[in-house]
Write a protein that holds these residues in place. Sequence first.
Motif, PDB file in Angstrom:
ATOM      1  N   SER A 140       0.754  -1.207  -0.023  1.00 28.79           N
ATOM      2  CA  SER A 140      -0.096  -0.114  -0.121  1.00 28.79           C
ATOM      3  C   SER A 140       0.859   1.324  -0.003  1.00 28.79           C
ATOM      4  CB  SER A 140      -1.000   0.120   1.225  1.00 28.79           C
ATOM      5  OG  SER A 140      -1.767   1.106   1.383  1.00 28.79           O
ATOM      6  N   ALA A 141       1.980   1.255   0.912  1.00 30.45           N
ATOM      7  CA  ALA A 141       2.793   2.435   0.719  1.00 30.45           C
ATOM      8  C   ALA A 141       3.423   2.725  -0.505  1.00 30.45           C
ATOM      9  CB  ALA A 141       3.584   2.504   1.984  1.00 30.45           C
ATOM     10  N   GLY A 142       4.038   1.731  -1.149  1.00 29.29           N
ATOM     11  CA  GLY A 142       4.512   2.110  -2.396  1.00 29.29           C
ATOM     12  C   GLY A 142       3.638   2.583  -3.326  1.00 29.29           C
ATOM     13  N   ARG A 143       2.335   1.904  -3.360  1.00 29.69           N
ATOM     14  CA  ARG A 143       1.242   2.412  -4.504  1.00 29.69           C
ATOM     15  C   ARG A 143       0.862   3.995  -4.014  1.00 29.69           C
ATOM     16  NH1 ARG A 143      -1.211  -2.808  -3.443  1.00 29.69           N
ATOM     17  NH2 ARG A 143      -2.589  -1.978  -1.903  1.00 29.69           N
ATOM     18  N   ARG A 144       0.845   4.483  -2.910  1.00 28.43           N
ATOM     19  CA  ARG A 144       0.329   5.620  -2.527  1.00 28.43           C
ATOM     20  C   ARG A 144       1.407   6.449  -2.863  1.00 28.43           C
ATOM     21  NH1 ARG A 144      -0.429   5.817   3.588  1.00 28.43           N
ATOM     22  NH2 ARG A 144      -0.014   3.769   3.649  1.00 28.43           N
ATOM     23  N   ALA A 145       2.845   6.056  -2.818  1.00 33.39           N
ATOM     24  CA  ALA A 145       3.961   7.103  -3.022  1.00 33.39           C
ATOM     25  C   ALA A 145       3.850   7.219  -4.996  1.00 33.39           C
ATOM     26  CB  ALA A 145       5.214   6.440  -2.761  1.00 33.39           C
ATOM     27  N   SER A 146       3.502   6.113  -5.466  1.00 36.55           N
ATOM     28  CA  SER A 146       3.360   6.234  -6.983  1.00 36.55           C
ATOM     29  C   SER A 146       2.212   7.251  -7.159  1.00 36.55           C
ATOM     30  CB  SER A 146       3.234   4.797  -7.534  1.00 36.55           C
ATOM     31  OG  SER A 146       4.309   4.084  -7.588  1.00 36.55           O
ATOM     32  N   PHE A 147       1.009   7.126  -6.656  1.00 41.35           N
ATOM     33  CA  PHE A 147       0.017   8.030  -6.969  1.00 41.35           C
ATOM     34  C   PHE A 147       0.370   9.464  -6.675  1.00 41.35           C
ATOM     35  CE2 PHE A 147      -2.941   4.050  -6.182  1.00 41.35           C
ATOM     36  CZ  PHE A 147      -3.146   3.851  -7.658  1.00 41.35           C
ATOM     37  N   THR A 148       1.063   9.521  -5.722  1.00 37.30           N
ATOM     38  CA  THR A 148       1.389  10.905  -5.284  1.00 37.30           C
ATOM     39  C   THR A 148       2.289  11.527  -6.221  1.00 37.30           C
ATOM     40  OG1 THR A 148       1.251  10.363  -2.903  1.00 37.30           O
ATOM     41  CG2 THR A 148       2.591  12.149  -3.462  1.00 37.30           C
ATOM     42  N   ALA A 149       3.285  10.564  -6.791  1.00 38.37           N
ATOM     43  CA  ALA A 149       3.927  11.299  -7.996  1.00 38.37           C
ATOM     44  C   ALA A 149       3.366  11.489  -9.077  1.00 38.37           C
ATOM     45  CB  ALA A 149       5.022  10.296  -8.390  1.00 38.37           C
ATOM     46  N   LEU A 150       2.118  10.845  -9.453  1.00 41.79           N
ATOM     47  CA  LEU A 150       1.354  11.006 -10.802  1.00 41.79           C
ATOM     48  C   LEU A 150       0.216  12.106 -10.252  1.00 41.79           C
ATOM     49  CD1 LEU A 150       1.351   7.464 -11.632  1.00 41.79           C
ATOM     50  CD2 LEU A 150       2.291   9.241 -12.854  1.00 41.79           C
ATOM     51  N   LYS A 151       0.138  12.639  -9.191  1.00 44.88           N
ATOM     52  CA  LYS A 151      -1.091  13.553  -8.945  1.00 44.88           C
ATOM     53  C   LYS A 151      -1.557  14.721  -9.492  1.00 44.88           C
ATOM     54  CE  LYS A 151      -3.449  15.274  -4.578  1.00 44.88           C
ATOM     55  NZ  LYS A 151      -3.203  15.633  -3.219  1.00 44.88           N
ATOM     56  N   PHE A 169      -5.897  -1.309  -4.371  1.00 45.36           N
ATOM     57  CA  PHE A 169      -5.471  -0.459  -5.227  1.00 45.36           C
ATOM     58  C   PHE A 169      -6.254   0.759  -5.435  1.00 45.36           C
ATOM     59  CE2 PHE A 169      -5.693   1.502  -9.593  1.00 45.36           C
ATOM     60  CZ  PHE A 169      -4.374   1.368 -10.046  1.00 45.36           C
ATOM     61  N   LEU A 170      -7.609   0.658  -5.267  1.00 43.56           N
ATOM     62  CA  LEU A 170      -8.558   1.605  -5.418  1.00 43.56           C
ATOM     63  C   LEU A 170      -8.705   2.297  -4.237  1.00 43.56           C
ATOM     64  CD1 LEU A 170     -11.722  -0.190  -7.384  1.00 43.56           C
ATOM     65  CD2 LEU A 170     -10.003   1.373  -8.214  1.00 43.56           C
ATOM     66  N   GLU A 171      -8.404   1.765  -2.943  1.00 41.17           N
ATOM     67  CA  GLU A 171      -8.507   2.422  -1.900  1.00 41.17           C
ATOM     68  C   GLU A 171      -7.383   3.316  -1.649  1.00 41.17           C
ATOM     69  OE1 GLU A 171      -8.268  -0.816   0.823  1.00 41.17           O
ATOM     70  OE2 GLU A 171     -10.548  -1.229   0.836  1.00 41.17           O
ATOM     71  N   ASP A 172      -6.192   2.901  -2.084  1.00 38.94           N
ATOM     72  CA  ASP A 172      -5.048   3.871  -2.078  1.00 38.94           C
ATOM     73  C   ASP A 172      -5.066   4.721  -3.142  1.00 38.94           C
ATOM     74  OD1 ASP A 172      -3.688   2.495  -0.022  1.00 38.94           O
ATOM     75  OD2 ASP A 172      -2.862   0.980  -1.690  1.00 38.94           O
ATOM     76  N   LEU A 173      -5.754   4.928  -4.262  1.00 39.18           N
ATOM     77  CA  LEU A 173      -6.003   5.952  -5.229  1.00 39.18           C
ATOM     78  C   LEU A 173      -6.915   6.872  -4.599  1.00 39.18           C
ATOM     79  CD1 LEU A 173      -6.663   5.070  -9.251  1.00 39.18           C
ATOM     80  CD2 LEU A 173      -8.180   6.742  -7.753  1.00 39.18           C
ATOM     81  N   ILE A 174      -7.803   6.590  -4.175  1.00 36.91           N
ATOM     82  CA  ILE A 174      -9.054   7.513  -3.412  1.00 36.91           C
ATOM     83  C   ILE A 174      -8.161   8.222  -2.373  1.00 36.91           C
ATOM     84  CG2 ILE A 174     -10.892   7.439  -2.113  1.00 36.91           C
ATOM     85  CD1 ILE A 174     -12.055   5.144  -3.316  1.00 36.91           C
ATOM     86  N   THR A 175      -7.364   7.535  -1.567  1.00 41.04           N
ATOM     87  CA  THR A 175      -6.764   8.270  -0.497  1.00 41.04           C
ATOM     88  C   THR A 175      -5.770   9.578  -0.902  1.00 41.04           C
ATOM     89  OG1 THR A 175      -6.514   6.511   1.088  1.00 41.04           O
ATOM     90  CG2 THR A 175      -4.959   7.937   1.277  1.00 41.04           C
TER      91      THR A 175
END
Length: 283
Positions: A140-151, A169-175
């Motif tokens: 989860s932490a890695g996914r959130r970091a990737s989403f943050t870089a793409l925000k 995946f969807l939960e982290d995307l929403i976060t």
Amino acid sequence: MKASLYCVATPIGNLADLTERAIKTLTMVDKIYAEDTRVSLRLLTHLGLQKPLVSLHDHNETARVAQVLTDLEQGLNLALVSDAGTPLISDPGYHLVKDVAAAGFRIIPIPGACAVVAALSAAGLATDRFIFEGFLSAKSAGRRASFTALKTEERTLIFYESSHRIAGFLEDLITVLGAERELVIARELTKLYESFYRGTAEALLARLQGDSDMQKGEFVVLVKGANAILEQASVEVEAATVLQILLEEELSVNQAAKIAARITGQAKNKLYRQAMELSQLRC
């Protein structure tokens, strides 16, 4: 002419998607290097072909390069196939193709099915500019970091995901990207239960959690790009989120600040002080 390496696209589900040219190529080559020989054997059996099959996957690709080069030097024509779709697209083969090209041998693409292109063509999101990110981290932490870089990315984002991680995946995307971000989820492309789901991230997560069938299969997730560059206040929040994630992964304050600087574009010294404050709060 020198022998060649053919990168042959195979079906991602529907066997009728195998092109006539791909069949002719598989019939002609002397040997096939396959991600999983058991999967490729089923395809060859379907075609009525018998060919030498050699495994080439993530764990042995580097070791296989010398064998492939020897085969080519001996005049053998070779095919490279993955389990499904176009070789090298979230599949092994990059190191092999790079080294074969460097050795001066011809590499010939045999185009065909590709899940990312198939999903994009039917999604209804912008297709003029897009980014393919493949599979994100299993954590989860890695996914959130990737989403943050793409925000703040304004191009359409495309990801692959598996059935046992799609909800997380969807939960982290929403976060990170927000509950209202528009998504398209393509499931089981070209197969019997091919489905497209469209809506906000929040709505699709709720739908998925209430429908066990929707959680089965292989997924391509397409995300509408950001509408505009975020204001500075939002960037500050983004930096704090990145630092928090990195510190949770037990990186040092210095490492967290260095990586956060690369992701956000902010000054490392400023992020170092911010990371120190966050680290002290966690103690």
